[in-house]
Design an enzyme around this catalytic site. Structure first.
Site, PDB file in Angstrom:
ATOM      1  N   SER A   1      -2.995  -7.409  -0.441  1.00  0.00           N
ATOM      2  CA  SER A   1      -2.615  -6.061  -0.237  1.00  0.00           C
ATOM      3  C   SER A   1      -2.007  -5.777   1.245  1.00  0.00           C
ATOM      4  O   SER A   1      -3.222  -6.325   2.024  1.00  0.00           O
ATOM      5  CB  SER A   1      -4.004  -5.265  -0.705  1.00  0.00           C
ATOM      6  OG  SER A   1      -3.523  -4.070  -0.212  1.00  0.00           O
TER       7      SER A   1
ATOM      8  N   HIS B   1       1.106  -7.041  -3.087  1.00  0.00           N
ATOM      9  CA  HIS B   1       0.515  -5.768  -3.688  1.00  0.00           C
ATOM     10  C   HIS B   1       0.907  -4.654  -2.488  1.00  0.00           C
ATOM     11  O   HIS B   1       0.338  -4.778  -1.243  1.00  0.00           O
ATOM     12  CB  HIS B   1      -1.004  -6.030  -4.083  1.00  0.00           C
ATOM     13  CG  HIS B   1      -1.318  -4.741  -4.552  1.00  0.00           C
ATOM     14  ND1 HIS B   1      -1.411  -4.238  -5.717  1.00  0.00           N
ATOM     15  CD2 HIS B   1      -2.078  -3.605  -3.930  1.00  0.00           C
ATOM     16  CE1 HIS B   1      -2.005  -3.465  -6.262  1.00  0.00           C
ATOM     17  NE2 HIS B   1      -2.402  -2.722  -5.025  1.00  0.00           N
TER      18      HIS B   1
ATOM     19  N   ASP C   1       0.453  -0.868  -1.428  1.00  0.00           N
ATOM     20  CA  ASP C   1      -0.326   0.450  -1.844  1.00  0.00           C
ATOM     21  C   ASP C   1       0.334   1.778  -1.337  1.00  0.00           C
ATOM     22  O   ASP C   1       0.287   2.035  -0.114  1.00  0.00           O
ATOM     23  CB  ASP C   1      -1.813   0.356  -1.298  1.00  0.00           C
ATOM     24  CG  ASP C   1      -2.450  -0.527  -2.029  1.00  0.00           C
ATOM     25  OD1 ASP C   1      -2.648  -0.524  -3.139  1.00  0.00           O
ATOM     26  OD2 ASP C   1      -3.113  -1.371  -1.381  1.00  0.00           O
TER      27      ASP C   1
ATOM     28  N   MET D   1       0.428   5.729  -0.863  1.00  0.00           N
ATOM     29  CA  MET D   1      -0.703   6.750  -1.175  1.00  0.00           C
ATOM     30  C   MET D   1       0.004   7.986  -0.621  1.00  0.00           C
ATOM     31  O   MET D   1       0.839   8.137   0.592  1.00  0.00           O
ATOM     32  CB  MET D   1      -1.750   6.648  -0.343  1.00  0.00           C
ATOM     33  CG  MET D   1      -2.436   5.064  -0.658  1.00  0.00           C
ATOM     34  SD  MET D   1      -3.817   5.199   0.126  1.00  0.00           S
ATOM     35  CE  MET D   1      -4.250   3.307  -0.194  1.00  0.00           C
TER      36      MET D   1
ATOM     37  N   HIS E   1       1.843  -0.314  -6.318  1.00  0.00           N
ATOM     38  CA  HIS E   1       0.771   0.579  -6.636  1.00  0.00           C
ATOM     39  C   HIS E   1       0.989   1.712  -6.257  1.00  0.00           C
ATOM     40  O   HIS E   1       0.570   2.064  -5.111  1.00  0.00           O
ATOM     41  CB  HIS E   1      -0.439  -0.162  -6.058  1.00  0.00           C
ATOM     42  CG  HIS E   1      -1.876   0.610  -6.684  1.00  0.00           C
ATOM     43  ND1 HIS E   1      -3.080   0.259  -6.170  1.00  0.00           N
ATOM     44  CD2 HIS E   1      -2.013   1.508  -7.485  1.00  0.00           C
ATOM     45  CE1 HIS E   1      -3.958   1.115  -6.849  1.00  0.00           C
ATOM     46  NE2 HIS E   1      -3.188   1.768  -7.701  1.00  0.00           N
TER      47      HIS E   1
ATOM     48  N   MET F   1      -0.228   5.304  -5.777  1.00  0.00           N
ATOM     49  CA  MET F   1      -1.395   6.315  -6.082  1.00  0.00           C
ATOM     50  C   MET F   1      -0.754   7.692  -5.370  1.00  0.00           C
ATOM     51  O   MET F   1      -1.080   8.280  -4.283  1.00  0.00           O
ATOM     52  CB  MET F   1      -2.611   5.840  -4.922  1.00  0.00           C
ATOM     53  CG  MET F   1      -3.133   4.625  -5.498  1.00  0.00           C
ATOM     54  SD  MET F   1      -4.210   3.698  -4.328  1.00  0.00           S
ATOM     55  CE  MET F   1      -2.915   2.804  -3.804  1.00  0.00           C
TER      56      MET F   1
ATOM     57  N   MET G   1      -9.286  -0.572 -11.074  1.00  0.00           N
ATOM     58  CA  MET G   1      -9.663  -0.346  -9.544  1.00  0.00           C
ATOM     59  C   MET G   1     -11.130  -0.485  -9.798  1.00  0.00           C
ATOM     60  O   MET G   1     -11.880  -0.002 -10.379  1.00  0.00           O
ATOM     61  CB  MET G   1      -9.496   1.135  -9.281  1.00  0.00           C
ATOM     62  CG  MET G   1      -7.831   1.562  -9.234  1.00  0.00           C
ATOM     63  SD  MET G   1      -7.039   0.695  -8.097  1.00  0.00           S
ATOM     64  CE  MET G   1      -7.916   0.735  -6.769  1.00  0.00           C
TER      65      MET G   1
ATOM     66  N   ASP H   1      -8.468  -4.667  -8.409  1.00  0.00           N
ATOM     67  CA  ASP H   1      -7.918  -4.033  -7.191  1.00  0.00           C
ATOM     68  C   ASP H   1      -9.069  -3.320  -6.628  1.00  0.00           C
ATOM     69  O   ASP H   1      -9.488  -2.158  -6.960  1.00  0.00           O
ATOM     70  CB  ASP H   1      -6.835  -2.972  -7.195  1.00  0.00           C
ATOM     71  CG  ASP H   1      -6.242  -2.697  -5.955  1.00  0.00           C
ATOM     72  OD1 ASP H   1      -6.515  -3.273  -4.951  1.00  0.00           O
ATOM     73  OD2 ASP H   1      -5.304  -1.914  -5.838  1.00  0.00           O
TER      74      ASP H   1
HETATM   75  C1  DX5 Z   1      -7.242   0.606  -2.500  1.00  0.00           C
HETATM   76  C2  DX5 Z   1      -6.070  -0.186  -2.569  1.00  0.00           C
HETATM   77  C3  DX5 Z   1      -6.436  -1.489  -2.682  1.00  0.00           C
HETATM   78  C4  DX5 Z   1      -6.861  -2.108  -1.309  1.00  0.00           C
HETATM   79  C5  DX5 Z   1      -7.661  -3.138  -1.482  1.00  0.00           C
HETATM   80  O1  DX5 Z   1      -6.894   1.971  -2.809  1.00  0.00           O
HETATM   81  O2  DX5 Z   1      -5.413  -0.048  -3.908  1.00  0.00           O
HETATM   82  O3  DX5 Z   1      -5.223  -2.181  -3.248  1.00  0.00           O
HETATM   83  O4  DX5 Z   1      -5.739  -2.343  -0.464  1.00  0.00           O
HETATM   84  O5  DX5 Z   1      -8.274  -3.620  -0.400  1.00  0.00           O
HETATM   85  P1  DX5 Z   1      -9.583  -4.507  -0.341  1.00  0.00           P
HETATM   86  O6  DX5 Z   1      -9.300  -5.692  -0.806  1.00  0.00           O
HETATM   87  O7  DX5 Z   1     -10.008  -4.349   1.295  1.00  0.00           O
HETATM   88  O8  DX5 Z   1     -10.566  -3.597  -1.029  1.00  0.00           O
HETATM   89 ZN    ZN Z   2      -3.795  -1.284  -4.559  1.00  0.00          ZN
END
Ligand code: DX5
Ligand code: ZN
Length: 219
Positions: A8, A33, A35, A37, A66, A68, A137, A175
């Site tokens: 990620s 991956h 993220d 947000m 991903h 969010m 998650m 994740d």
């Molecule tokens: C959290 C993200 C994850 C995050 C995971 O909201 O969706 O993808 O980057 O990070 P770690 O592996 O540090 O928990």
């Molecule tokens: Zn993620």
């Protein structure tokens, strides 16, 4: 298929993103991956469409995006155009999940559904055959570096059962809080893809760590 490691990039050094993407390219990681947000669906704001395009220029690995964000259906084509190969939306953000998944597939991407830790897999029962990736998650979304929620193990076992019973082709992605301490146990329960952010990027040698993790995992 061997278990897939998906670093990620939330935990990458954003001022040296090209360097970190090149490290992932050399590594045994299967997917990247990303993220996204929006500060609404989750409390944090991370990165958006231009950053996905910038990453795409430096890698051939599939981009596992991903989302969010609230109302993700507003941006499906934009993320596809930016280079997303997989688009994962949150079930909690999609009142018309079936339509949103069709929309993702219609632009040529693999369609993923993410579930927050409190969300029951039962909600997937009527749609599991339409899903390419289920992202479970194992932390509350919004931040990297959080503690893995142990209840996830049981959730993955039950989800795997649902996938098999329904002859679904969905792969199960985990994740949040993934590390060497829970990785094999997750694969044993039925996971196919492990996303890892801080565990990889906080390592002294992330490339080597990805290889060690990839080689240590077996179905
Ligand atoms: C959290 C993200 C994850 C995050 C995971 O909201 O969706 O993808 O980057 O990070 P770690 O592996 O540090 O928990
Ligand atoms: Zn993620």
């Amino acid at each position: 298929m061997n278990p897939i490691i998906a670093p990620s990039i939330l935990s990458a050094d954003f001022a040296n993103l090209q360097r970190d993407i090149e490290m992932i390219n050399r590594s045994q990681a299967g997917w990247i991956h990303i993220d996204v947000m929006d500060g609404m669906f989750v409390p944090n704001i991370s990165l958006g469409i231009p950053v996905v395009s910038a990453i795409k220029k430096h890698t051939q690995k599939p981009l596992d995006v991903h989302l969010m964000i609230e109302k993700p259906e507003r941006y499906i084509s934009e993320f596809r155009d930016a280079g997303a190969d997989h688009i994962i939306v949150h079930i909690e953000a999609c009142p018309h999940l079936h339509r949103t998944l069709q929309q993702i597939k219609s632009v040529g991407c693999k369609a993923g559904v993410a579930l927050n830790p409190h969300t029951s897999i039962i909600l997937l029962e009527n749609i599991i055959k339409e899903i390419d990736i289920v992202c479970v998650m194992s932390v509350n979304p919004g931040f990297g570096g959080q503690k893995f929620i142990d209840k996830t193990f049981e959730k993955v076992s039950r989800l795997k059962e649902m996938v098999v019973t329904n002859a679904s082709k969905a792969v199960i992605e985990i994740d949040g809080g993934v590390s060497k301490d829970n990785a094999q146990k997750l694969i044993d329960r039925g996971a196919d893809v492990l996303v890892a952010g801080s565990f990889i990027f906080n390592a002294e040698n992330p490339e080597q760590l990805i290889s060690e993790l990839a080689q240590s995992l077996q179905y």
